[in-house]
Design a protein around this motif. Structure first.
Motif, PDB file in Angstrom:
ATOM      1  N   UNK A   1       1.417   7.613  -0.920  1.00  0.00           N
ATOM      2  CA  UNK A   1       2.586   6.745  -1.147  1.00  0.00           C
ATOM      3  C   UNK A   1       2.677   5.578  -0.163  1.00  0.00           C
ATOM      4  N   UNK A   2       1.958   5.664   0.967  1.00  0.00           N
ATOM      5  CA  UNK A   2       2.000   4.556   1.925  1.00  0.00           C
ATOM      6  C   UNK A   2       1.141   3.372   1.486  1.00  0.00           C
ATOM      7  N   UNK A   3       0.149   3.631   0.648  1.00  0.00           N
ATOM      8  CA  UNK A   3      -0.794   2.572   0.298  1.00  0.00           C
ATOM      9  C   UNK A   3      -0.148   1.521  -0.598  1.00  0.00           C
TER      10      UNK A   3
ATOM     11  N   UNK B   1      -6.937  -0.443   7.384  1.00  0.00           N
ATOM     12  CA  UNK B   1      -5.537  -0.132   7.677  1.00  0.00           C
ATOM     13  C   UNK B   1      -4.625  -0.662   6.585  1.00  0.00           C
ATOM     14  N   UNK B   2      -4.977  -1.832   6.060  1.00  0.00           N
ATOM     15  CA  UNK B   2      -4.188  -2.418   4.972  1.00  0.00           C
ATOM     16  C   UNK B   2      -4.241  -1.568   3.713  1.00  0.00           C
ATOM     17  N   UNK B   3      -5.411  -0.997   3.433  1.00  0.00           N
ATOM     18  CA  UNK B   3      -5.550  -0.125   2.260  1.00  0.00           C
ATOM     19  C   UNK B   3      -4.643   1.098   2.401  1.00  0.00           C
TER      20      UNK B   3
ATOM     21  N   UNK C   1      -1.113   2.097  11.683  1.00  0.00           N
ATOM     22  CA  UNK C   1      -0.613   3.336  12.281  1.00  0.00           C
ATOM     23  C   UNK C   1      -1.278   4.574  11.711  1.00  0.00           C
ATOM     24  N   UNK C   2      -2.068   4.390  10.667  1.00  0.00           N
ATOM     25  CA  UNK C   2      -2.781   5.523  10.065  1.00  0.00           C
ATOM     26  C   UNK C   2      -4.277   5.469  10.392  1.00  0.00           C
ATOM     27  N   UNK C   3      -4.612   4.725  11.455  1.00  0.00           N
ATOM     28  CA  UNK C   3      -6.026   4.524  11.800  1.00  0.00           C
ATOM     29  C   UNK C   3      -6.365   5.029  13.205  1.00  0.00           C
ATOM     30  N   UNK C   4      -6.774   6.274  13.311  1.00  0.00           N
ATOM     31  CA  UNK C   4      -7.306   6.743  14.599  1.00  0.00           C
ATOM     32  C   UNK C   4      -8.732   6.221  14.768  1.00  0.00           C
TER      33      UNK C   4
END
Ligand code: IPM
Ligand code: MN
Length: 365
Positions: A121-123, A260-262, A267-270
């Motif tokens: 749902x974040x994408x 990260x944009x996808x 914030x979802x990129x470790x």
């Protein structure tokens, strides 16, 4: 005797300290009843370190990193106004981050672009594009290319200001990152996408030449070549076609942010930055000074970086998987933090620390 892992924790600037706290909580939770312990020592690093020590990567922190088994690093960087008070060469990126990469020769940067069902749902991409989930491992060469090449700025004979910045690689550097990429592909779907620009850049010609040589050691891996600009389009139109991707430093900087944009947020990129002897782990996002101290930053990328450390530096594969699973479960319950809203605004918002607590609760189940 329990095995003890020594970790250098560099909380960094902005939201760094608050998300670092959550990472420590997770490590402490994992330690309970485990056959290992973590010794965590903190070091100053970044803009804050400059104002305290006159150096953004002070000697005391260098010594701490030297004696640690692995390094967890928070985001660094200050607001524009604060940065202006620091001499250019001590500004955190040039004064701390690049020297850290150089010190441990962390040439292999792993940036997972991971969108399981629970995070879909974040994408911002349409559901049919991301349906089934995305699971890409971007591998970025991290200590070569334009970042570390010769640089010159000045005024030329004609009185014009000029700049001369070199994209440098030697075959050993390319070979090293290729072996990392092929090994990663072997452990996954055995398909490797090579991102290059050999229609224009000589650096890509050598890159591809070395790739072809290294590929002979991995006959099971299918190599697919894609030009960097086309890769950017393809990542948005059909990201599910990719599994492992390898690229040089600057291409990787740009395409990993596209990753990260996808996902819907950096914030979802470790990430993991791995060298021959040591690795450091960091979120791919910045220090977000504007939201620092408010308890609204999501600790996913920081805790995800911890999971990468467990796996890559310590070989604690089950623990790494459990941590990622726990975070998925929290998101799966429709919970998030204020900085990471889903486009439909349906998720319940909790504070950074509460999110961390929920991860630990999910972990203990
Ligand atoms: C990253 C960052 C760094 C880079 C900056 C902060 C120097 O953007 O890790 O991607 O360009 O490598
Ligand atoms: Mn970047």
């Amino acid at each position: 005797m329990k095995k003890d892992y020594r970790i250098a924790l560099l909380p960094g600037d902005g939201i760094g300290p608050e998300i670092a706290l959550e990472a420590v909580k997770v490590l402490r939770a994992l330690e309970r009843n485990a056959p290992f312990t973590f010794t965590i020592e903190e070091g100053d690093f970044g803009g804050g370190a400059y104002f305290k020590h006159g150096k953004s990567f002070p000697e005391s922190t260098q010594a701490l990193c030297d004696r640690s088994d692995a390094i967890i690093k928070g985001p660094i960087g200050l607001s524009f106004d604060e940065s202006q008070k620091i001499p250019v060469d001590e500004q955190p990126e040039r004064g701390a981050l690049l020297p850290l990469r150089r010190r441990y020769n962390t040439f292999a940067n792993f940036r997972p672009v991971y969108l399981p069902e629970e995070l879909a749902h974040f994408s911002p991409l349409k559901p049919h594009v991301v349906h089934g989930g995305i699971d890409i491992m971007m591998i970025r060469e991290l200590v070569g290319g334009l970042y570390f090449g010769k640089k010159e700025m000045g005024v030329n004979a004609a009185g014009k200001r000029y700049v001369d910045e070199h994209l440098e690689y030697d075959e050993d550097q390319i070979q090293a990152i290729m072996h990392v990429a092929f090994r990663e592909a072997m452990g996954r779907k055995k398909v490797l996408h090579n991102v290059h620009k050999s229609n224009v850049l000589k650096s890509s010609v050598l890159w591809n030449e070395v790739l072809t040589e290294v590929a002979r050691d991995y006959p099971e891996v299918t190599v697919k070549h894609i030009i960097v600009d086309a890769a950017a389009t393809a990542l948005v139109l059909n990201p599910r076609q990719f599994d492992v991707m390898v690229m040089e430093n600057m291409f990787g900087d740009i395409l990993s942010d596209l990753g990260g944009g996808i996902l819907g947020s950096l914030g979802l990129m470790p990430s993991a930055c791995v060298g021959p002897e040591k690795a450091y782990y960091e979120p791919s996002h910045g220090s977000a000074p504007d939201i620092a101290g408010k308890g609204i930053a999501n600790p996913y990328s920081m805790i995800g970086s911890v999971a990468l450390m467990l796996e890559k530096s310590f070989g604690l594969h089950n623990e790494a998987r459990a941590v990622m699973h726990a975070m998925r479960k929290v998101f799966g319950k429709g919970i998030t933090t204020a900085d990471l809203r889903d486009p439909e605004g349906k998720a319940a918002i909790v504070k950074t620390a509460d999110f961390g607590d929920m991860v630990i609760e999910a972990l203990s189940k």
